[in-house]
Design a protein around this motif. Structure first.
Motif, PDB file in Angstrom:
ATOM      1  N   GLU A 241       0.944  -1.158  -0.055  1.00  0.00           N
ATOM      2  CA  GLU A 241      -0.142   0.086   0.015  1.00  0.00           C
ATOM      3  C   GLU A 241       0.865   1.306   0.269  1.00  0.00           C
ATOM      4  O   GLU A 241       2.176   1.291   0.651  1.00  0.00           O
ATOM      5  CB  GLU A 241      -0.938   0.017   1.258  1.00  0.00           C
ATOM      6  CG  GLU A 241      -1.825   1.258   1.239  1.00  0.00           C
ATOM      7  CD  GLU A 241      -2.734   0.986   2.390  1.00  0.00           C
ATOM      8  OE1 GLU A 241      -2.543   1.787   3.477  1.00  0.00           O
ATOM      9  OE2 GLU A 241      -3.681   0.119   2.440  1.00  0.00           O
ATOM     10  N   ARG A 242       0.502   2.386  -0.666  1.00  0.00           N
ATOM     11  CA  ARG A 242       0.896   3.525  -0.577  1.00  0.00           C
ATOM     12  C   ARG A 242      -0.057   4.610  -0.618  1.00  0.00           C
ATOM     13  O   ARG A 242      -1.250   4.477  -1.003  1.00  0.00           O
ATOM     14  CB  ARG A 242       1.993   3.912  -1.841  1.00  0.00           C
ATOM     15  CG  ARG A 242       1.775   3.451  -3.328  1.00  0.00           C
ATOM     16  CD  ARG A 242       2.483   3.770  -4.212  1.00  0.00           C
ATOM     17  NE  ARG A 242       2.153   3.459  -5.541  1.00  0.00           N
ATOM     18  CZ  ARG A 242       2.668   3.916  -6.809  1.00  0.00           C
ATOM     19  NH1 ARG A 242       3.265   5.196  -6.592  1.00  0.00           N
ATOM     20  NH2 ARG A 242       2.185   3.514  -7.787  1.00  0.00           N
ATOM     21  N   ARG A 243       0.340   5.762  -0.322  1.00  0.00           N
ATOM     22  CA  ARG A 243      -0.620   7.106  -0.121  1.00  0.00           C
ATOM     23  C   ARG A 243      -0.348   7.909  -1.527  1.00  0.00           C
ATOM     24  O   ARG A 243       0.467   7.967  -1.969  1.00  0.00           O
ATOM     25  CB  ARG A 243      -0.156   7.754   1.103  1.00  0.00           C
ATOM     26  CG  ARG A 243      -0.296   7.104   2.424  1.00  0.00           C
ATOM     27  CD  ARG A 243      -1.929   6.939   2.605  1.00  0.00           C
ATOM     28  NE  ARG A 243      -2.491   8.420   3.041  1.00  0.00           N
ATOM     29  CZ  ARG A 243      -2.634   8.749   4.082  1.00  0.00           C
ATOM     30  NH1 ARG A 243      -1.979   8.417   5.185  1.00  0.00           N
ATOM     31  NH2 ARG A 243      -3.074  10.221   4.241  1.00  0.00           N
ATOM     32  N   ILE A 244      -1.681   8.468  -1.948  1.00  0.00           N
ATOM     33  CA  ILE A 244      -1.790   9.416  -2.861  1.00  0.00           C
ATOM     34  C   ILE A 244      -1.630  10.772  -2.198  1.00  0.00           C
ATOM     35  O   ILE A 244      -2.211  10.887  -1.102  1.00  0.00           O
ATOM     36  CB  ILE A 244      -2.980   9.245  -3.819  1.00  0.00           C
ATOM     37  CG1 ILE A 244      -3.017   8.258  -4.208  1.00  0.00           C
ATOM     38  CG2 ILE A 244      -3.059  10.403  -4.737  1.00  0.00           C
ATOM     39  CD1 ILE A 244      -2.042   7.442  -5.065  1.00  0.00           C
ATOM     40  N   THR A 245      -0.846  11.704  -2.630  1.00  0.00           N
ATOM     41  CA  THR A 245      -0.199  12.652  -1.770  1.00  0.00           C
ATOM     42  C   THR A 245      -0.720  14.209  -2.462  1.00  0.00           C
ATOM     43  O   THR A 245      -0.674  15.381  -1.898  1.00  0.00           O
ATOM     44  CB  THR A 245       1.300  12.603  -1.664  1.00  0.00           C
ATOM     45  OG1 THR A 245       1.779  12.788  -2.899  1.00  0.00           O
ATOM     46  CG2 THR A 245       1.701  11.508  -0.991  1.00  0.00           C
ATOM     47  N   SER A 246      -1.194  14.062  -3.734  1.00  0.00           N
ATOM     48  CA  SER A 246      -1.782  15.364  -4.242  1.00  0.00           C
ATOM     49  C   SER A 246      -2.500  15.271  -5.397  1.00  0.00           C
ATOM     50  O   SER A 246      -2.874  14.065  -5.749  1.00  0.00           O
ATOM     51  CB  SER A 246      -0.205  16.047  -4.541  1.00  0.00           C
ATOM     52  OG  SER A 246       0.080  15.449  -5.678  1.00  0.00           O
TER      53      SER A 246
END
Length: 281
Positions: A241-246
């Motif tokens: 999993e990874r985060r979307i940042t913008s």
């Protein structure tokens, strides 16, 4: 088994529309109506189109009619949710000469009860036997399976079809699936129930699709799933999993990962951020 009567939602694509659909998924018109051809079309559809409920999330217009799904997914570069994904696929199969029945199902009926009936469209295809064709649950099977009780294994993921106590069949998704299960009957078609539930899913504040972003796409060995600002990559070996940042990052994910031409990604990012603030409050 008998084929259910035709209706406006089970439209057949025109010859030109069918050619455009086949070109979109990169498959030539099959020379025979058999399981091999069905499986090839099923896999190609899922490897081409992303599952997405952006219309519900953003309050954009949507329809259960396959003609609308054709305009959105084939003419445009969008995906769709179960009514659109299975609706378009069923219409294309019908145009090719397959015997297709639209079945009215219920995702999470085991938890929600009969109120769930109508929140899912799935497909029965009759060949040498009945098969379940299911491109509307984007993290489930990638090829059709016999419409029969028993375990199912594809690409290292385990599924099953089991009977319920009240005479329905329950498709159980794999362990990491977002939708745990859906119930259906092999001869149950109810277009009115699906249309009514589609309206609820599109507009009600309690709908899971109006208050959370969900986009999924099959990959060579699993699938990717965007849930609000989190991107999950799932294979039989595990989940990362990874985060979307913008907003720009989100727009890149739509374009590169999901192959979607999405209008106003900045507005979508703003809504995701608002949901995050509401949950934190």
């Amino acid at each position: 088994m008998t084929r259910m009567p035709s209706n406006e939602n089970a439209m057949t694509l025109t010859a030109a529309q069918l050619d455009a659909y086949l070109a979109r998924i990169g498959v030539e018109r099959p020379s025979s109506i058999d399981l091999h051809s069905l499986s090839k079309l099923h896999r190609a559809h899922l490897m081409t189109f992303s599952w997405e409920a952006l219309d519900a999330f953003m309050g954009w217009p949507s329809s259960v009619i396959p003609a609308s799904a054709f305009a959105k997914m084939v003419k445009g570069r969008r995906g769709g949710w179960c009514y659109e994904m299975n609706g378009l696929f069923g219409a294309a199969l019908d145009a090719l000469g397959f015997r297709v029945t639209r079945l009215c199902g219920g995702v999470d009926r085991e938890k929600l009860g009969d109120i769930a009936i109508g929140n899912h469209l799935t497909l029965r295809v009759d060949l040498d036997r009945a098969y379940l064709a299911e491109v509307g649950v984007a993290d489930a099977i990638i090829e059709p399976v016999p419409l029969a009780v028993g375990p199912i294994s594809q690409r290292g993921f385990d599924f099953s079809i089991m009977p319920t106590e009240d005479g329905w069949l329950r498709f159980n998704n794999h362990a990491h699936g977002i939708a745990r299960s859906f119930d259906f009957r092999a001869d149950h078609s109810d277009e009115a129930a699906m249309a009514a539930t589609q309206g609820w899913l599109m507009g009600d504040p309690g709908s899971p699709f109006t208050n959370a972003l969900a986009v999924l796409r099959h990959t060579a060995d699993g699938y990717v799933a965007l849930q609000n600002d989190r991107l999950r990559t799932v294979t039989p070996n595990g989940v990362s999993e990874r985060r979307i940042t913008s907003a720009d990052h989100l727009a890149d994910m739509f374009e590169i990962v999901f192959d979607l031409d999405v209008p106003r990604p900045g507005d979508i990012w703003d809504k995701i951020q608002a949901i995050g603030r509401d949950k934190a409050a």
